[in-house]
Design an enzyme around this catalytic site. Structure first.
Site, PDB file in Angstrom:
ATOM      1  N   SER A  23       0.831  -1.198   0.000  1.00 18.36           N
ATOM      2  CA  SER A  23       0.000   0.000   0.000  1.00 18.36           C
ATOM      3  C   SER A  23       0.868   1.250   0.000  1.00 18.36           C
ATOM      4  O   SER A  23       1.644   1.494   0.937  1.00 18.36           O
ATOM      5  CB  SER A  23      -0.909   0.018   1.229  1.00 18.36           C
ATOM      6  OG  SER A  23      -1.578   1.261   1.311  1.00 18.36           O
ATOM      7  N   HIS A  38      -0.958  -1.065  -4.413  1.00 23.27           N
ATOM      8  CA  HIS A  38      -2.267  -0.742  -3.847  1.00 23.27           C
ATOM      9  C   HIS A  38      -2.350   0.769  -3.610  1.00 23.27           C
ATOM     10  O   HIS A  38      -1.504   1.351  -2.929  1.00 23.27           O
ATOM     11  CB  HIS A  38      -2.463  -1.496  -2.533  1.00 23.27           C
ATOM     12  CG  HIS A  38      -3.848  -1.434  -1.993  1.00 23.27           C
ATOM     13  ND1 HIS A  38      -4.880  -2.226  -2.466  1.00 23.27           N
ATOM     14  CD2 HIS A  38      -4.389  -0.676  -1.006  1.00 23.27           C
ATOM     15  CE1 HIS A  38      -5.985  -1.966  -1.793  1.00 23.27           C
ATOM     16  NE2 HIS A  38      -5.712  -1.025  -0.901  1.00 23.27           N
ATOM     17  N   ASP A  94      -4.652   3.723  -2.167  1.00 20.82           N
ATOM     18  CA  ASP A  94      -5.796   4.039  -1.308  1.00 20.82           C
ATOM     19  C   ASP A  94      -6.317   5.436  -1.626  1.00 20.82           C
ATOM     20  O   ASP A  94      -5.628   6.436  -1.394  1.00 20.82           O
ATOM     21  CB  ASP A  94      -5.388   3.974   0.162  1.00 20.82           C
ATOM     22  CG  ASP A  94      -5.153   2.543   0.623  1.00 20.82           C
ATOM     23  OD1 ASP A  94      -6.114   1.748   0.575  1.00 20.82           O
ATOM     24  OD2 ASP A  94      -4.019   2.211   1.018  1.00 20.82           O
ATOM     25  N   MET A 134      -9.041   8.141  -0.682  1.00 20.03           N
ATOM     26  CA  MET A 134      -9.964   8.502   0.403  1.00 20.03           C
ATOM     27  C   MET A 134     -10.424   9.940   0.212  1.00 20.03           C
ATOM     28  O   MET A 134      -9.642  10.801  -0.191  1.00 20.03           O
ATOM     29  CB  MET A 134      -9.277   8.353   1.761  1.00 20.03           C
ATOM     30  CG  MET A 134      -8.652   6.988   2.010  1.00 20.03           C
ATOM     31  SD  MET A 134      -7.967   6.883   3.684  1.00 20.03           S
ATOM     32  CE  MET A 134      -6.930   5.420   3.522  1.00 20.03           C
ATOM     33  N   MET A 173     -11.772  -5.882   4.633  1.00 21.73           N
ATOM     34  CA  MET A 173     -10.978  -5.064   5.540  1.00 21.73           C
ATOM     35  C   MET A 173     -10.744  -5.829   6.841  1.00 21.73           C
ATOM     36  O   MET A 173     -11.691  -6.327   7.451  1.00 21.73           O
ATOM     37  CB  MET A 173     -11.688  -3.743   5.840  1.00 21.73           C
ATOM     38  CG  MET A 173     -11.882  -2.829   4.629  1.00 21.73           C
ATOM     39  SD  MET A 173     -10.348  -2.331   3.822  1.00 21.73           S
ATOM     40  CE  MET A 173      -9.490  -1.471   5.148  1.00 21.73           C
ATOM     41  N   GLY A 224      -9.867   3.612   6.567  1.00 25.65           N
ATOM     42  CA  GLY A 224      -9.651   5.036   6.749  1.00 25.65           C
ATOM     43  C   GLY A 224      -8.247   5.460   7.095  1.00 25.65           C
ATOM     44  O   GLY A 224      -7.801   6.513   6.670  1.00 25.65           O
ATOM     45  N   PHE A 225      -7.517   4.636   7.847  1.00 30.32           N
ATOM     46  CA  PHE A 225      -6.173   5.015   8.245  1.00 30.32           C
ATOM     47  C   PHE A 225      -5.258   3.801   8.235  1.00 30.32           C
ATOM     48  O   PHE A 225      -5.675   2.690   8.584  1.00 30.32           O
ATOM     49  CB  PHE A 225      -6.172   5.628   9.661  1.00 30.32           C
ATOM     50  CG  PHE A 225      -6.815   6.984   9.730  1.00 30.32           C
ATOM     51  CD1 PHE A 225      -6.079   8.134   9.475  1.00 30.32           C
ATOM     52  CD2 PHE A 225      -8.159   7.100  10.024  1.00 30.32           C
ATOM     53  CE1 PHE A 225      -6.685   9.385   9.522  1.00 30.32           C
ATOM     54  CE2 PHE A 225      -8.770   8.349  10.079  1.00 30.32           C
ATOM     55  CZ  PHE A 225      -8.024   9.496   9.824  1.00 30.32           C
ATOM     56  N   GLY A 226      -4.015   4.018   7.849  1.00 31.51           N
ATOM     57  CA  GLY A 226      -3.022   2.964   7.919  1.00 31.51           C
ATOM     58  C   GLY A 226      -2.471   2.828   9.333  1.00 31.51           C
ATOM     59  O   GLY A 226      -2.741   3.645  10.211  1.00 31.51           O
ATOM     60  N   GLY A 227      -1.695   1.760   9.543  1.00 31.42           N
ATOM     61  CA  GLY A 227      -1.025   1.569  10.822  1.00 31.42           C
ATOM     62  C   GLY A 227      -1.874   0.971  11.923  1.00 31.42           C
ATOM     63  O   GLY A 227      -1.429   0.877  13.070  1.00 31.42           O
ATOM     64  N   ASP A 286      -6.858  -6.445   3.768  1.00 27.65           N
ATOM     65  CA  ASP A 286      -6.232  -5.134   3.863  1.00 27.65           C
ATOM     66  C   ASP A 286      -6.367  -4.630   5.285  1.00 27.65           C
ATOM     67  O   ASP A 286      -7.482  -4.420   5.774  1.00 27.65           O
ATOM     68  CB  ASP A 286      -6.927  -4.173   2.884  1.00 27.65           C
ATOM     69  CG  ASP A 286      -6.331  -2.776   2.889  1.00 27.65           C
ATOM     70  OD1 ASP A 286      -5.392  -2.519   3.652  1.00 27.65           O
ATOM     71  OD2 ASP A 286      -6.818  -1.943   2.107  1.00 27.65           O
ATOM     72  N   GLY A 287      -5.218  -4.453   5.943  1.00 27.20           N
ATOM     73  CA  GLY A 287      -5.223  -3.896   7.291  1.00 27.20           C
ATOM     74  C   GLY A 287      -4.416  -4.721   8.266  1.00 27.20           C
ATOM     75  O   GLY A 287      -4.807  -5.838   8.594  1.00 27.20           O
ATOM     76  N   GLY A 288      -3.271  -4.205   8.688  1.00 25.70           N
ATOM     77  CA  GLY A 288      -2.451  -4.896   9.670  1.00 25.70           C
ATOM     78  C   GLY A 288      -1.766  -6.139   9.149  1.00 25.70           C
ATOM     79  O   GLY A 288      -1.331  -6.981   9.942  1.00 25.70           O
ATOM     80  N   GLY A 319       1.108  -2.259   4.158  1.00 29.56           N
ATOM     81  CA  GLY A 319       1.632  -0.905   4.067  1.00 29.56           C
ATOM     82  C   GLY A 319       2.857  -0.704   4.921  1.00 29.56           C
ATOM     83  O   GLY A 319       3.990  -0.724   4.442  1.00 29.56           O
TER      84      GLY A 319
END
Length: 225
Positions: free
Chosen positions: A13, A37, A39, A41, A141, A146-149, A179-181, A201
């Site tokens: 990402s 990827h 993103d 937003m 998801m 909405g937010f990375g990390g 997608d996510g973590g 990411g």
């Protein structure tokens, strides 16, 4: 003829990269990834604001790596096809934001892109299972969009299992993307649940050697699958 896609897709990402050097970040991992990827937003559907069509157009001109555009935006019926027309390989929009997901998927395919449907953290996947034959990708998801990390939510893998079991009934070519973590300590569980495409990411662009991080993630996912 379209090049065959690998069994395991690694899609770092760019949200976690330096926005002033996105093309450079993509180039650093280009030999070791399958998609980049992106993103998108809009500060409405999600409370973050990132990039839009001009940046995607520039990225498309700067890299040969297929662009995987994830639209976290309101009114995807208005905007999504534009990303396909810019040359995005895969355009994914959120089920929660779309009035008519199937019609939009058909429009994306007609414009030359793969069509993806995204399911956010709090959305059950079951009501969308019958729509999956109209899509090339289902993005689940494993955080709140909405937010990375953010930290990986293992309970979201039940959606992956449900979708994969459903796809085995006749839509074997469906990509299930998470997608996510996604990182060294979570990717194997996602692969075991049935995911075959992985957005990472911070685990990539926060590493000293992003390309090596991608190779390691691929090896972990393939060993688990």
């Amino acid at each position: 003829m379209e090049a065959a896609q690998p069994d395991t897709v690694i899609a770092p990402s760019l949200l976690a990269a330096d926005f002033a050097r996105l093309a450079e970040a993509g180039a650093r991992v280009a030999d070791d990834v399958d998609w980049l990827h992106v993103d998108v937003m809009d500060n409405h559907f999600v409370p973050n604001l990132t990039i839009g069509p001009p940046v995607v157009k520039s990225l498309k001109a700067a890299t040969d790596v297929p662009l995987d555009c994830h639209l976290m935006i309101e009114d995807p019926e208005r905007w999504a096809v534009g990303y396909a027309e810019l040359g995005a390989y895969n355009v994914t929009f959120h089920a929660e934001a779309s009035a008519d997901p199937v019609t939009l998927a058909k429009r994306l395919r007609a414009a030359g892109a793969k069509a993806g449907l995204a399911i956010d953290r709090d959305t059950p996947v079951e009501e969308y299972l019958d729509l999956l034959p109209e899509f090339d990708t289902l993005l689940i998801m494993t955080i709140k969009a909405g937010f990375g990390g953010q930290s990986f939510i293992p309970e979201m893998l039940e959606k992956v299992r449900t979708a994969r079991n459903h796809a085995r009934g006749g839509h074997l070519e469906l990509r299930i993307e998470v997608d996510g973590g996604i990182a060294d300590d979570t990717i194997a569980a996602a692969a075991e649940a049935g995911a075959d495409s992985f957005v990472a990411g911070t685990a990539v662009f926060g590493a000293d050697d992003p390309a090596e991080a991608c190779r390691r993630l691929r090896a972990l996912a393939e060993a688990a699958r």
